[in-house]
Design a protein around this motif. Structure first.
Motif, short mmCIF file in Angstrom:
data_model
loop_
_atom_site.label_atom_id
_atom_site.label_comp_id
_atom_site.label_asym_id
_atom_site.label_seq_id
_atom_site.Cartn_x
_atom_site.Cartn_y
_atom_site.Cartn_z
N THR A 67 33.56 30.48 16.20
CA THR A 67 32.47 31.06 15.96
C THR A 67 32.78 32.21 14.83
O THR A 67 32.06 32.65 13.84
N ILE A 68 33.95 32.92 15.22
CA ILE A 68 34.35 33.99 13.97
C ILE A 68 34.59 33.56 12.98
O ILE A 68 34.34 33.73 11.83
N ILE A 69 35.32 32.26 12.67
CA ILE A 69 35.95 31.59 11.54
C ILE A 69 34.71 31.25 10.79
O ILE A 69 34.64 31.34 9.64
N ALA A 70 33.55 30.63 11.54
CA ALA A 70 32.28 30.34 10.93
C ALA A 70 31.66 31.52 10.06
O ALA A 70 31.20 31.50 9.17
N ALA A 71 31.72 32.41 10.86
CA ALA A 71 30.96 33.78 10.47
C ALA A 71 31.44 34.55 9.23
O ALA A 71 30.75 34.66 8.41
N LYS A 72 32.92 34.24 9.34
CA LYS A 72 33.67 34.72 7.95
C LYS A 72 33.19 34.02 6.75
O LYS A 72 33.44 34.45 5.67
N ASN A 73 33.05 32.56 7.03
CA ASN A 73 33.27 31.50 5.82
C ASN A 73 31.53 31.30 5.54
O ASN A 73 31.43 30.91 4.36
N SER A 74 30.81 32.06 6.19
CA SER A 74 29.27 31.80 5.77
C SER A 74 29.07 32.80 4.36
O SER A 74 29.69 33.66 4.21
N ALA A 75 28.00 32.40 3.89
CA ALA A 75 27.44 33.30 2.79
C ALA A 75 26.80 34.49 3.42
O ALA A 75 26.67 34.61 4.41
N GLY A 76 27.08 35.60 2.58
CA GLY A 76 26.82 36.83 2.81
C GLY A 76 25.06 36.98 2.87
O GLY A 76 24.51 37.98 3.58
N SER A 77 24.33 35.98 2.46
CA SER A 77 22.94 36.32 2.44
C SER A 77 22.14 35.04 3.25
O SER A 77 22.84 34.21 3.52
N SER A 78 21.00 35.12 3.87
CA SER A 78 20.27 34.18 4.36
C SER A 78 19.74 33.20 3.86
O SER A 78 19.72 33.49 2.49
N VAL A 79 19.31 32.00 4.18
CA VAL A 79 18.63 31.03 3.76
C VAL A 79 17.32 31.26 2.94
O VAL A 79 16.95 31.28 1.86
N LEU A 80 16.76 32.35 3.75
CA LEU A 80 15.37 32.79 3.18
C LEU A 80 15.31 33.83 2.05
O LEU A 80 14.51 33.76 1.35
#
Length: 119
Positions: A67-80
């Motif tokens: 979960t921590i790794i996925a949060a770091k790799n995610s984009a900084g903005s929301s899909v919306l």
């Protein structure tokens, strides 16, 4: 790194399933029967019971790590945030006749028969 943790996570899941299936059934399905383990203060810890707790703790740790790794790799903005307010403009297909903005089917010719006749 994420792939290594994911492979360890999957191996832990399979091992946890195997250890749980190897354990002896207490026989108290839905709280009926059994009695011995539920009445005594503490059941004797077996090797399989300790292994289950160890695998479960490792499984939870790898889940949190993923979960921590996925949060770091995610984009900084929301899909919306990526959705724009302007609608996408579509070009008209030249092969189709221009019917205007109406969604109704084209009107039938007044002189044309409703049922085709065999001639």
């Amino acid at each position: 790194m994420e792939n290594v943790v994911l492979i360890i996570h999957l191996l832990l899941a399979l091992a946890l399933i195997g250890v749980v299936l190897l354990q002896r059934s207490e026989g108290g399905g839905l709280g009926m029967g059994g009695g011995g383990g539920a009445i005594s203060g503490r059941a004797a810890a077996t090797a399989l019971g300790k292994m289950t707790w160890l695998l479960a703790a490792a499984f939870i740790c790898t889940s949190i790590t993923l979960t921590i790794i996925a949060a770091k790799n995610s984009a900084g903005s929301s899909v919306l945030d990526r959705i724009t307010d302007a609608p996408v403009q579509q070009e008209a297909d030249p092969a189709l006749p221009d019917t205007g903005d109406s969604l109704l089917p084209p009107s039938a010719d007044e002189n044309a028969p409703l049922v085709p006749t065999a001639e």
